[in-house]
Design an enzyme around this catalytic site. Sequence first.
Site, PDB file in Angstrom:
ATOM      1  CE1 TYR A  73      -4.285  -1.216  -0.268  1.00 48.27           C
ATOM      2  CE2 TYR A  73      -3.665  -2.723   1.477  1.00 48.27           C
ATOM      3  CZ  TYR A  73      -4.544  -2.330   0.488  1.00 48.27           C
ATOM      4  OH  TYR A  73      -5.689  -3.049   0.241  1.00 48.27           O
ATOM      5  NE  ARG A 109     -11.443  -0.804  -8.572  1.00 48.56           N
ATOM      6  CZ  ARG A 109     -10.822  -0.203  -7.560  1.00 48.56           C
ATOM      7  NH1 ARG A 109      -9.925  -0.872  -6.835  1.00 48.56           N
ATOM      8  NH2 ARG A 109     -11.094   1.029  -7.241  1.00 48.56           N
ATOM      9  CB  THR A 115     -13.540   2.806  -1.643  1.00 48.30           C
ATOM     10  OG1 THR A 115     -12.920   2.812  -2.928  1.00 48.30           O
ATOM     11  CG2 THR A 115     -12.507   2.597  -0.557  1.00 48.30           C
ATOM     12  NE  ARG A 126     -14.280  -2.671  -1.420  1.00 53.01           N
ATOM     13  CZ  ARG A 126     -13.361  -2.030  -2.131  1.00 53.01           C
ATOM     14  NH1 ARG A 126     -13.729  -1.190  -3.091  1.00 53.01           N
ATOM     15  NH2 ARG A 126     -12.082  -2.205  -1.893  1.00 53.01           N
ATOM     16  CD  GLU A 150      -2.394  -4.106  -6.848  1.00 53.20           C
ATOM     17  OE1 GLU A 150      -2.591  -2.918  -6.567  1.00 53.20           O
ATOM     18  OE2 GLU A 150      -3.321  -4.932  -6.986  1.00 53.20           O
TER      19      GLU A 150
HETATM   20  P1  ATP Z   1      -8.457  -1.423  -2.682  1.00 54.03           P
HETATM   21  O1  ATP Z   1      -7.189  -0.752  -3.176  1.00 54.03           O
HETATM   22  O2  ATP Z   1      -8.294  -2.043  -1.311  1.00 54.03           O
HETATM   23  O3  ATP Z   1      -9.049  -2.324  -3.691  1.00 54.03           O
HETATM   24  P2  ATP Z   1      -9.953   0.899  -3.420  1.00 54.03           P
HETATM   25  O4  ATP Z   1      -9.116   0.888  -4.659  1.00 54.03           O
HETATM   26  O5  ATP Z   1     -11.437   0.850  -3.586  1.00 54.03           O
HETATM   27  O6  ATP Z   1      -9.564  -0.294  -2.462  1.00 54.03           O
HETATM   28  P3  ATP Z   1      -8.179   2.893  -2.341  1.00 54.03           P
HETATM   29  O7  ATP Z   1      -8.428   4.347  -2.484  1.00 54.03           O
HETATM   30  O8  ATP Z   1      -7.123   2.248  -3.168  1.00 54.03           O
HETATM   31  O9  ATP Z   1      -9.590   2.146  -2.528  1.00 54.03           O
HETATM   32  O10 ATP Z   1      -7.885   2.615  -0.798  1.00 54.03           O
HETATM   33  C1  ATP Z   1      -7.229   1.444  -0.377  1.00 54.03           C
HETATM   34  C2  ATP Z   1      -7.875   0.949   0.888  1.00 54.03           C
HETATM   35  O11 ATP Z   1      -7.612   1.886   1.932  1.00 54.03           O
HETATM   36  C3  ATP Z   1      -9.399   0.850   0.843  1.00 54.03           C
HETATM   37  O12 ATP Z   1      -9.889  -0.315   0.266  1.00 54.03           O
HETATM   38  C4  ATP Z   1      -9.743   0.915   2.317  1.00 54.03           C
HETATM   39  O13 ATP Z   1      -9.495  -0.336   2.970  1.00 54.03           O
HETATM   40  C5  ATP Z   1      -8.731   1.949   2.806  1.00 54.03           C
HETATM   41  N1  ATP Z   1      -9.286   3.315   2.749  1.00 54.03           N
HETATM   42  C6  ATP Z   1      -9.507   4.065   1.645  1.00 54.03           C
HETATM   43  N2  ATP Z   1     -10.018   5.268   1.941  1.00 54.03           N
HETATM   44  C7  ATP Z   1     -10.132   5.286   3.294  1.00 54.03           C
HETATM   45  C8  ATP Z   1     -10.590   6.235   4.234  1.00 54.03           C
HETATM   46  N3  ATP Z   1     -11.043   7.430   3.852  1.00 54.03           N
HETATM   47  N4  ATP Z   1     -10.559   5.901   5.546  1.00 54.03           N
HETATM   48  C9  ATP Z   1     -10.083   4.700   5.954  1.00 54.03           C
HETATM   49  N5  ATP Z   1      -9.636   3.740   5.123  1.00 54.03           N
HETATM   50  C10 ATP Z   1      -9.651   4.028   3.807  1.00 54.03           C
HETATM   51 MG    MG Z   2      -6.985   0.750  -4.602  1.00 53.58          MG
END
Ligand code: ATP
Ligand code: MG
Length: 162
Positions: A73, A109, A115, A126, A150
């Site tokens: 991450y 997705r 998210t 979700r 990844e």
């Molecule tokens: P992922 O990468 O896990 O598939 P995503 O692409 O939908 O999720 P990202 O923006 O990449 O979302 O964020 C990665 C992860 O970080 C999210 O899946 C969530 O677990 C966490 N996350 C994202 N935004 C927030 C937030 N505002 N507060 C807390 N945790 C968050």
């Molecule tokens: Mg992501």
Amino acid sequence: MVARGAARRYKPRTDNKQAVILMAIERTLSMIKPDATARNLTGKIIAKLEDAGLRVIAQKRVQWSEAQAQKFYEVHEQRPFYNDLVAFMTSGPIVMQVLEGEGAVAKNREIMGATDPQEANAGTIRAEFAENIERNSVHGSDSVENAAVEIALCFEISEIVG
Ligand code: ATP
Ligand code: MG
């Protein structure tokens, strides 16, 4: 060397090219996160992926070290939720998968949903299973390029068996 006439004859037509793009088989990285493994939801989540036509071509259940979660991450390193996210992703087992299928990145997705589960479409993983925006049950790569990075980070070539 190909004769000019032959090159012209074999030039693909535009409509054929588009058909090839629409049929692209992709691979994407999927993860079932600790909130979901804790609630015994692995099978229900995999069923949704398979029902949508994605194939699980590699899979393993692991528990990440802090360093592994930080690396995965690292794109979010500057975000305020980064440390919490790393703590969450190391708090229990995760199930990592390589999924394969037509348009697998976007399809996964779509099945995952937004998210924030409050914004996720009905029927998505979700919407049905996530606890909140952080504990949102699944991860999916967000582009074909990131999927390749990844997958290489999480799996040896020999672990991807088709
Ligand atoms: P992922 O990468 O896990 O598939 P995503 O692409 O939908 O999720 P990202 O923006 O990449 O979302 O964020 C990665 C992860 O970080 C999210 O899946 C969530 O677990 C966490 N996350 C994202 N935004 C927030 C937030 N505002 N507060 C807390 N945790 C968050
Ligand atoms: Mg992501």
